[in-house]
Design an enzyme around this catalytic site. Structure first.
Site, mmCIF file in Angstrom:
data_model
loop_
_atom_site.group_PDB
_atom_site.id
_atom_site.type_symbol
_atom_site.label_atom_id
_atom_site.label_comp_id
_atom_site.label_asym_id
_atom_site.label_seq_id
_atom_site.Cartn_x
_atom_site.Cartn_y
_atom_site.Cartn_z
ATOM 1 N N SER A 195 0.836 -1.200 0.000
ATOM 2 C CA SER A 195 0.000 0.000 0.000
ATOM 3 C C SER A 195 0.877 1.259 0.000
ATOM 4 C CB SER A 195 -0.970 -0.041 1.186
ATOM 5 O OG SER A 195 -1.972 0.927 1.051
ATOM 6 N N ASP B 116 -9.513 -3.685 -6.049
ATOM 7 C CA ASP B 116 -8.676 -2.698 -5.384
ATOM 8 C C ASP B 116 -8.569 -1.467 -6.286
ATOM 9 O OD1 ASP B 116 -6.756 -1.265 -3.993
ATOM 10 O OD2 ASP B 116 -5.131 -2.693 -4.322
ATOM 11 N N HIS C 89 -7.847 -4.786 -1.420
ATOM 12 C CA HIS C 89 -6.782 -4.016 -0.781
ATOM 13 C C HIS C 89 -6.644 -4.413 0.695
ATOM 14 C CE1 HIS C 89 -3.879 -0.735 -0.965
ATOM 15 N NE2 HIS C 89 -4.208 -0.491 0.292
#
Length: 250
Positions: free
Chosen positions: A63, A217, A247
């Site tokens: 991320s 995502d 995600h």
């Protein structure tokens, strides 16, 4: 992340160093990048003290940690006082703030945990900007025409494979340019924040990469676009796409 790091260390028989970088908004951007870069350089210089071959150091993150990983790898390409990084591992990374209307943003805007509006709000908070700018980003463009043309070479739905548009995608309508918004979010176009916007001369020197993307995502297409850029410059990329992934799935 302790369990995850221990798992990686055990399964890969590697030394894993987890960087406890300072967090926004208490510590403004780019403190996080500076902490990660400082820690990486220190470890590369002292790797043998930890029984590590300095030629086999890999940077990894997920991320926003993927953003930092990519930015650190880019920052090191011209260093002659350090060994070359062996590789970079990017797990569903955030890599650009140019286009929040890519197919993955349209298809997954309401998918937890990283909703489209949340991604924007987190980005603005990271830059220490007013969250009220979130709505403006959807109505006007913060990118002047000359930069639009430059960035389109790297950030465009045209570079996303057709199969990733199958769940639905509508091309963006042109939005009027706002100089006020550009002044506000301009720091986001720095490659430290948006590694996908690094110059070709930097991309061409990067180490090989492992990139993980997830179908559900908003950041999926960031990974796909970076994969293409690396491969276009002859950088080896191992790509893993989780068809049922979302995600934060790690």
């Amino acid at each position: 992340y302790e369990r995850t790091c221990c798992y990686f260390a055990r399964k890969s028989n590697s030394v894993v160093v987890s960087v406890g970088y300072r967090l926004a908004p208490e510590h403004p951007y780019p403190s996080q990048f500076e902490d990660c870069l400082t820690a990486t350089i220190h470890f590369m210089r002292t790797a043998q003290d930890y029984g590590v071959n300095p030629l086999r150091v890999i940077v990894c993150g997920d991320s926003s940690g993927g953003t930092l990983t990519a930015a650190v790898a880019q920052a090191l390409v011209n260093r002659r006082d350090l060994p070359k990084l062996r590789a970079q591992i990017l797990i569903y990374p955030f890599l650009q703030c140019v286009d929040f209307n890519l197919p993955s943003y349209q298809q997954n805007e309401g998918v937890p945990v990283l909703l489209k509006e949340r991604a924007l709000a987190l980005g603005l908070r990271y830059l220490n900007k007013e969250l009220s700018a979130t709505e403006a980003v959807f109505k006007v463009s913060p990118i002047p025409e000359d930069l639009q043309l430059k960035y389109q070479k790297w950030v465009s739905p045209d570079h996303i494979p057709h199969e990733f548009k199958a769940r639905g995608y509508k091309p963006s309508t042109t939005r009027p340019f706002s100089k006020e918004l550009y002044t506000l979010v301009r720091p986001g176009f720095d490659p430290i924040f948006s590694p996908l916007l690094a110059e070709d001369s930097v991309i061409a020197q990067l180490p090989e990469a492992f990139i993980l993307t997830c179908e559900f995502d908003v950041l999926r297409d960031d990974g796909l676009l970076y994969k293409k850029r690396l491969e276009d410059h002859g950088i080896k990329v191992t790509w893993c796409h989780l068809q049922e992934g979302f995600h934060g799935t790690v």
